[in-house]
Motif scaffolding. Structure first.
Motif, PDB file in Angstrom:
ATOM      1  N   ARG A  17       0.812  -1.209   0.000  1.00  0.00           N
ATOM      2  CA  ARG A  17       0.000   0.000   0.000  1.00  0.00           C
ATOM      3  C   ARG A  17       0.848   1.262   0.000  1.00  0.00           C
ATOM      4  O   ARG A  17       0.360   2.336  -0.366  1.00  0.00           O
ATOM      5  CB  ARG A  17      -0.936  -0.003   1.213  1.00  0.00           C
ATOM      6  N   PRO A  40       3.475   3.528  -1.722  1.00  0.00           N
ATOM      7  CA  PRO A  40       4.015   3.635  -3.093  1.00  0.00           C
ATOM      8  C   PRO A  40       5.520   3.407  -3.169  1.00  0.00           C
ATOM      9  O   PRO A  40       6.018   2.927  -4.198  1.00  0.00           O
ATOM     10  CB  PRO A  40       3.640   5.064  -3.501  1.00  0.00           C
ATOM     11  N   ARG A  45       6.332  -0.314  -3.863  1.00  0.00           N
ATOM     12  CA  ARG A  45       5.806  -1.009  -5.041  1.00  0.00           C
ATOM     13  C   ARG A  45       6.878  -1.255  -6.095  1.00  0.00           C
ATOM     14  O   ARG A  45       6.835  -2.252  -6.816  1.00  0.00           O
ATOM     15  CB  ARG A  45       4.651  -0.193  -5.640  1.00  0.00           C
ATOM     16  N   ASP A  68       3.402   1.665 -11.902  1.00  0.00           N
ATOM     17  CA  ASP A  68       2.437   1.492 -10.822  1.00  0.00           C
ATOM     18  C   ASP A  68       1.090   1.067 -11.400  1.00  0.00           C
ATOM     19  O   ASP A  68       0.141   1.854 -11.432  1.00  0.00           O
ATOM     20  CB  ASP A  68       2.306   2.785 -10.010  1.00  0.00           C
ATOM     21  N   PRO A 101      -2.932   0.938  -8.777  1.00  0.00           N
ATOM     22  CA  PRO A 101      -2.526   1.136  -7.380  1.00  0.00           C
ATOM     23  C   PRO A 101      -3.652   0.787  -6.422  1.00  0.00           C
ATOM     24  O   PRO A 101      -4.838   0.904  -6.767  1.00  0.00           O
ATOM     25  CB  PRO A 101      -2.192   2.632  -7.323  1.00  0.00           C
ATOM     26  N   SER A 125      -4.236   3.127  -0.485  1.00  0.00           N
ATOM     27  CA  SER A 125      -2.807   3.436  -0.448  1.00  0.00           C
ATOM     28  C   SER A 125      -2.468   4.313   0.753  1.00  0.00           C
ATOM     29  O   SER A 125      -3.275   5.138   1.204  1.00  0.00           O
ATOM     30  CB  SER A 125      -2.386   4.149  -1.737  1.00  0.00           C
TER      31      SER A 125
END
Length: 560
Positions: free
Chosen positions: A219, A221, A224, A467, A470, A474
């Motif tokens: 979650r 960023p 990721r 990404d 997403p 997040s």
């Protein structure tokens, strides 16, 4: 004389070592490889012979460092001399490159310097450590420039950004996708490896790749990029012919968040296990996770696990008891899979270029109605499995085994076995909608059969390679600042001149609300004056070049 004898012996030994140095240098890697193969063989036998078929004291998602290096797998296939060649002396000359486990840094890469990425330990609960990547202020500024470059829809802007920041991870991921679309697979793979190297250099000292107890929250960023780089890297490894190494990377991704599985590698790990012939790992995973993860409700596990048992039943080095157990489990599970997912059979046979017999084609259970009546989410799962693993079913022995069990299933259907109706009820109640991680996996896998079945709400929104899809929940640690200028408020004329002259601004400085009406005419005159000044500046900078003279003035008359 007595005092000189030992010296002479030492000299002789030195000369012998020097003369044998070349042979040792050539054969040391082969000796190490043979030892590794012996150790690997003994480990494999111990895992398979104890307690019937499956036994291993290590954790299920235990990752071995040596299995993360594709060169080790290639050396097992082709030998160390064929894989390494003349690389060994060059590697010893490099002193400034730090050693890493995920990738081997190359001489062609730019010199690494701190990028502004760090990893922090968030908390420790029940023996599990939770980490997160962090972006420092300078890296955040580069990230904002990267988002501007993505919005410009021009890959050259990303290239320019990488020239200034050669280890910016999201730029490397995005440019890798561009290179792959342009069929430059080598450059695409190199960019992914560079991104992994950049992230590994930022690891926390306590973060372990092998323990299986380190977690990263998708979650966030910042985390990721590590997931996506690992996934893209294992896809390149599988295409390169290194399924064992790809399986190890798949286990690593799953160990980072086994509960949520943000990239849904459970849809892939069975295929890599079969490709790498790690049948014991696949059957062990099914036995240990079935009770709390319901792996049998995924078509890929429902069909791949009995296929693994079938391959185990073909291994002659096993005892007769083990072979009979494997055959019984394979038959029971494949029949259950065919009853639960009848829509898999006909597309699988079509991909294998196999024509079913008259009894199967004429029966309604495996007919077209089985494919039409299944929910869309189940259609995505079955299409993904058939498109990915159909090559594993082309073996004539596998087809003969499958044919036998298909007829057994038809006998149960004709006898109105209550299990058939129960599975039909489960199909209708479940698989109404797929979770977001399955959509994310389908997009990353780029399997044509599965991407064609994606719903409109997924295909209608833009998907970015750095990404994709997403998470809706997040955890944002920093936000992109708003633009100072708002082109949407400008007129069409102003936008036109801005496209010609980027420095032109018809509106000038922002006015106070109270001065708008009083200074409207004055602002218009100032805007016109700025436009004329900008036009004069543009015309003054235009330089015309004389066309090159040609001895044959009539040579250009043949242009079409």
């Amino acid at each position: 004389m007595s005092s000189n004898k030992p010296r002479k012996k030492k000299k002789k030994r030195k000369t012998k070592k020097a003369s044998a140095g070349e042979t040792l240098e050539d054969n040391d890697l082969e000796d190490i490889d043979s030892l590794l193969e012996k150790i690997e063989d003994t480990n494999g036998l111990s895992q398979q012979t104890q307690s019937g078929i499956i036994a291993d004291s290590r954790p299920l998602l235990y990752v071995e460092h040596r299995n993360l290096n594709p060169e080790n797998e290639l050396k097992r296939y082709f030998g160390a001399r064929a894989v390494l060649g003349d690389q060994r002396p060059r590697q010893r000359q490099r002193q400034y490159v730090r050693s890493t486990w995920l990738t081997a840094p190359k001489n062609t890469w730019p010199r690494y310097s701190k990028t502004g990425i760090a990893m922090q330990l968030v908390e420790t609960r029940r023996g599990v450590q939770y980490f997160t990547f962090e972006h420092h202020r300078e890296y955040q500024q580069v990230q904002f420039k990267f988002l501007d470059a993505v919005e410009s829809m021009d890959p050259n802007n990303i290239v320019l950004l990488l020239q200034m920041n050669p280890y910016h991870v999201d730029s490397l991921l995005q440019l890798s996708d561009v290179c792959r679309m342009q069929e430059d697979q080598e450059m695409a793979r190199d960019l992914i490896e560079r991104a992994l190297y950049s992230l590994e250099c930022a690891f926390h000292p306590v973060f372990s790749l092998t323990s299986g107890s380190c977690r990263l929250d998708y979650r966030r960023p910042e985390n990721r990029a590590f997931y996506l780089a690992l996934f893209k890297h294992l896809m390149f490894l599988e295409k390169r012919g290194c399924p064992r190494t790809a399986l190890e990377f798949c286990k690593l991704i799953l160990s980072l968040d086994p509960e949520n599985d943000p990239l849904c590698v459970l849809l892939l790990i069975d295929f890599l296990s079969l490709r790498a012939r790690e049948y014991g790992f696949l059957t062990r995973m099914f036995q240990e996770w079935e009770s709390h993860r319901n792996l049998s409700q995924l078509p890929n596990f429902a069909f791949s696990v009995p296929l693994a048992y079938f391959f185990l039943s073909q291994q002659e080095e096993r005892s007769e008891l083990e072979l009979s157990q494997a055959r019984e489990r394979a038959a029971r599970l494949i029949q259950l899979a065919l009853i639960m997912f009848p829509s898999v059979l006909m597309p699988l046979l079509d991909h294998c270029s196999v024509q079913a017999d008259a009894r199967v084609t004429s029966h309604s259970f495996f007919g077209l109605n089985a494919q039409i009546s299944q929910p869309p989410a189940l259609n995505q799962l079955t299409s993904l499995y058939v498109g990915r693993t159909h090559s594993l079913w082309k073996d004539p022995a596998v087809m003969a085994w499958l044919e036998t069990n298909v007829h057994e299933v038809l006998c149960k259907v004709d006898a109105r076995d209550p299990l058939v109706e129960e599975c039909e009820h489960k199909r209708k109640m479940r698989y109404q909608s797929a979770p977001r991680n399955i959509y994310r996996h389908v997009i990353l896998s780029e399997m044509k059969e599965a991407t064609a079945a994606l719903p409109l709400e997924v295909t209608s929104q833009p998907v970015m390679g750095f990404d994709p899809l997403p998470p809706l929940d997040s955890i944002i640690s920093y936000t992109r600042p708003e633009r100072t200028n708002h082109p949407s408020n400008e007129s069409t004329l102003s936008l036109f001149f801005r496209s010609l002259l980027p420095n032109f601004n018809l509106q000038g400085d922002i006015r106070h609300d109270g001065d708008e009406e009083a200074g409207a005419g004055q602002d218009l005159n100032q805007g016109v004056n700025r436009l004329m000044a900008a036009m004069r500046d543009m015309l003054a900078n235009i330089q015309f070049q004389e066309p090159p003279r040609d001895d044959n003035p009539e040579g250009d008359a043949d242009w079409d």
